[in-house]
Enzyme design. Sequence first.
Site, PDB file in Angstrom:
ATOM      1  N   ILE A   1       0.849  -1.198   0.000  1.00 59.18           N
ATOM      2  CA  ILE A   1       0.000   0.000   0.000  1.00 59.18           C
ATOM      3  C   ILE A   1       0.885   1.248   0.000  1.00 59.18           C
ATOM      4  O   ILE A   1       0.626   2.204  -0.730  1.00 59.18           O
ATOM      5  CB  ILE A   1      -0.958  -0.002   1.217  1.00 59.18           C
ATOM      6  CG1 ILE A   1      -1.878  -1.220   1.153  1.00 59.18           C
ATOM      7  CG2 ILE A   1      -1.768   1.287   1.249  1.00 59.18           C
ATOM      8  CD1 ILE A   1      -2.757  -1.427   2.384  1.00 59.18           C
TER       9      ILE A   1
ATOM     10  N   GLU B   1     -12.880   2.447  18.198  1.00 61.50           N
ATOM     11  CA  GLU B   1     -13.796   2.604  17.062  1.00 61.50           C
ATOM     12  C   GLU B   1     -15.097   1.892  17.368  1.00 61.50           C
ATOM     13  O   GLU B   1     -15.064   0.786  17.907  1.00 61.50           O
ATOM     14  CB  GLU B   1     -13.150   2.027  15.793  1.00 61.50           C
ATOM     15  CG  GLU B   1     -11.884   2.781  15.411  1.00 61.50           C
ATOM     16  CD  GLU B   1     -11.179   2.214  14.180  1.00 61.50           C
ATOM     17  OE1 GLU B   1     -11.705   1.278  13.549  1.00 61.50           O
ATOM     18  OE2 GLU B   1     -10.098   2.724  13.844  1.00 61.50           O
TER      19      GLU B   1
ATOM     20  N   HIS C   1     -13.077   4.478   9.308  1.00 58.82           N
ATOM     21  CA  HIS C   1     -12.293   3.288   8.944  1.00 58.82           C
ATOM     22  C   HIS C   1     -12.784   2.726   7.593  1.00 58.82           C
ATOM     23  O   HIS C   1     -13.282   1.590   7.524  1.00 58.82           O
ATOM     24  CB  HIS C   1     -12.381   2.231  10.046  1.00 58.82           C
ATOM     25  CG  HIS C   1     -11.265   1.227   9.978  1.00 58.82           C
ATOM     26  ND1 HIS C   1     -10.666   0.692  11.096  1.00 58.82           N
ATOM     27  CD2 HIS C   1     -10.630   0.649   8.934  1.00 58.82           C
ATOM     28  CE1 HIS C   1      -9.729  -0.171  10.733  1.00 58.82           C
ATOM     29  NE2 HIS C   1      -9.676  -0.207   9.412  1.00 58.82           N
ATOM     30  N   ILE C   2     -12.606   3.550   6.550  1.00 57.92           N
ATOM     31  CA  ILE C   2     -13.124   3.160   5.225  1.00 57.92           C
ATOM     32  C   ILE C   2     -12.014   2.987   4.199  1.00 57.92           C
ATOM     33  O   ILE C   2     -12.266   3.066   2.995  1.00 57.92           O
ATOM     34  CB  ILE C   2     -14.125   4.213   4.684  1.00 57.92           C
ATOM     35  CG1 ILE C   2     -13.494   5.634   4.691  1.00 57.92           C
ATOM     36  CG2 ILE C   2     -15.425   4.171   5.450  1.00 57.92           C
ATOM     37  CD1 ILE C   2     -14.139   6.587   3.738  1.00 57.92           C
TER      38      ILE C   2
ATOM     39  N   ASP D   1      -8.347   7.979   9.446  1.00 53.45           N
ATOM     40  CA  ASP D   1      -9.356   6.974   9.086  1.00 53.45           C
ATOM     41  C   ASP D   1      -9.517   5.965  10.207  1.00 53.45           C
ATOM     42  O   ASP D   1     -10.408   5.136  10.172  1.00 53.45           O
ATOM     43  CB  ASP D   1      -8.922   6.263   7.793  1.00 53.45           C
ATOM     44  CG  ASP D   1      -9.982   5.290   7.278  1.00 53.45           C
ATOM     45  OD1 ASP D   1     -11.175   5.651   7.320  1.00 53.45           O
ATOM     46  OD2 ASP D   1      -9.627   4.184   6.848  1.00 53.45           O
TER      47      ASP D   1
ATOM     48  N   THR E   1       2.029   1.474   8.849  1.00 52.06           N
ATOM     49  CA  THR E   1       2.549   0.229   9.429  1.00 52.06           C
ATOM     50  C   THR E   1       1.399  -0.637   9.963  1.00 52.06           C
ATOM     51  O   THR E   1       0.405  -0.115  10.456  1.00 52.06           O
ATOM     52  CB  THR E   1       3.474   0.528  10.623  1.00 52.06           C
ATOM     53  OG1 THR E   1       2.757   1.395  11.506  1.00 52.06           O
ATOM     54  CG2 THR E   1       4.752   1.189  10.206  1.00 52.06           C
TER      55      THR E   1
ATOM     56  N   SER F   1      -3.727   3.387   9.094  1.00 48.03           N
ATOM     57  CA  SER F   1      -3.234   2.060   9.481  1.00 48.03           C
ATOM     58  C   SER F   1      -4.079   1.519  10.637  1.00 48.03           C
ATOM     59  O   SER F   1      -5.128   0.905  10.416  1.00 48.03           O
ATOM     60  CB  SER F   1      -1.751   2.133   9.837  1.00 48.03           C
ATOM     61  OG  SER F   1      -1.512   2.991  10.940  1.00 48.03           O
ATOM     62  N   ARG F   2      -3.670   1.791  11.862  1.00 47.54           N
ATOM     63  CA  ARG F   2      -4.440   1.426  13.050  1.00 47.54           C
ATOM     64  C   ARG F   2      -4.292   2.559  14.063  1.00 47.54           C
ATOM     65  O   ARG F   2      -3.199   3.116  14.226  1.00 47.54           O
ATOM     66  CB  ARG F   2      -3.927   0.120  13.678  1.00 47.54           C
ATOM     67  CG  ARG F   2      -4.256  -1.142  12.894  1.00 47.54           C
ATOM     68  CD  ARG F   2      -5.759  -1.460  12.907  1.00 47.54           C
ATOM     69  NE  ARG F   2      -6.080  -2.689  12.203  1.00 47.54           N
ATOM     70  CZ  ARG F   2      -6.461  -2.766  10.927  1.00 47.54           C
ATOM     71  NH1 ARG F   2      -6.554  -1.676  10.199  1.00 47.54           N
ATOM     72  NH2 ARG F   2      -6.778  -3.932  10.388  1.00 47.54           N
TER      73      ARG F   2
HETATM   74  C1  DGY Z   1      -7.933  -3.923   6.787  1.00 51.60           C
HETATM   75  O1  DGY Z   1      -8.304  -4.648   5.856  1.00 51.60           O
HETATM   76  O2  DGY Z   1      -7.161  -4.295   7.677  1.00 51.60           O
HETATM   77  C2  DGY Z   1      -8.449  -2.545   6.777  1.00 51.60           C
HETATM   78  O3  DGY Z   1      -8.048  -1.800   7.859  1.00 51.60           O
HETATM   79  C3  DGY Z   1      -9.941  -2.559   6.700  1.00 51.60           C
HETATM   80  O4  DGY Z   1     -10.423  -3.142   7.874  1.00 51.60           O
END
Ligand code: DGY
Length: 322
Positions: A156, A266, A285-286, A261, A208, A236-237
Amino acid sequence: MKPRIFVTRPVPAEVESYLQEHCECDFWGQEEPVPRQMLLERTADVQGLLTAGGKIDAELFDHAKQLRVVSSLSVGYNHYDLPAMKQRGIIGTHTPYVLDESVADLVLALMLGTARRVVELDRYVREGRWQRGDNEVLYGFDVHHATVGIIGLGRIGEAIARRARFGFAMNVLYHNRSRKPQAEEELGAAYRTLDELLAESDYVVLMTPLTPETKQLIGRRELALMKPSAIFINVSRGQNVDEAALLEALQTGAIRAAGLDVFDREPIGAEHPLLQLPNVIALPHIGSATAKTRFDMAMLAAQNLVAGLEGRTPPNVVQELQ
Ligand code: DGY
């Protein structure tokens, strides 16, 4: 006899049919995540689980004694307890590749949106504040020819670098566990230490996966290294960032803006202080959420699950369990 599976996420009809062809299916069938207790009950006698998020851990395996394959409809698999899976020989899969370009698109959307203040100025127009002669109050900042620093140059990250370099003539920096000579050559991406990248970038993009090493990777110290004009993007997270430190940096002008995002918790509550700031764009988170990509992810997750249950090696077993 077909293997029994529990599916915790809604999947498209075509994917449902594919699963039904190969398995005895129990579909949760609701948008809200399945409550933990319900998950434990509904997995008690299944061999396969198709899920996305929600802890996949020893407690679950203690209940789901027949479980052999867990397929996550996500590329991230930080919800997997990998040692517990390894110990019990449970196969764990995820859905890489098919979402790379869609997530990269969203990163560019957040870079452009924060730099040109798209959401803030949309509100400005809707609230009737637009007047003839408005000038500097509408100004934003350039993306083209600026410097983007990508932390985590996986697939990505490379898709983001390609857009940045060839679409926006940006100077591309990256930080990664290992050097990427091919990306350096093909994308003109220049390696930097984390601190160098933070200090030099106009846009800092965090890509990451969430691991013990990346948890809270961006904290007070790292934010202080960024330029006051820097824009921070996280797709990412949320747990990769110290959210309180980020809030403070945005409130005090230590950095200019953020496009987010993902969040520590969440869904983030509407009253959260981050959401009160005009220099934050917040999304639910899209990253991968386009119709085609989510279809491809669901089908891939289904194929991974069926392959594992039929005794074949699934195409996308997570690296640590291969
Ligand atoms: C993933 O696929 O890990 C993305 O964050 C969507 O949830």
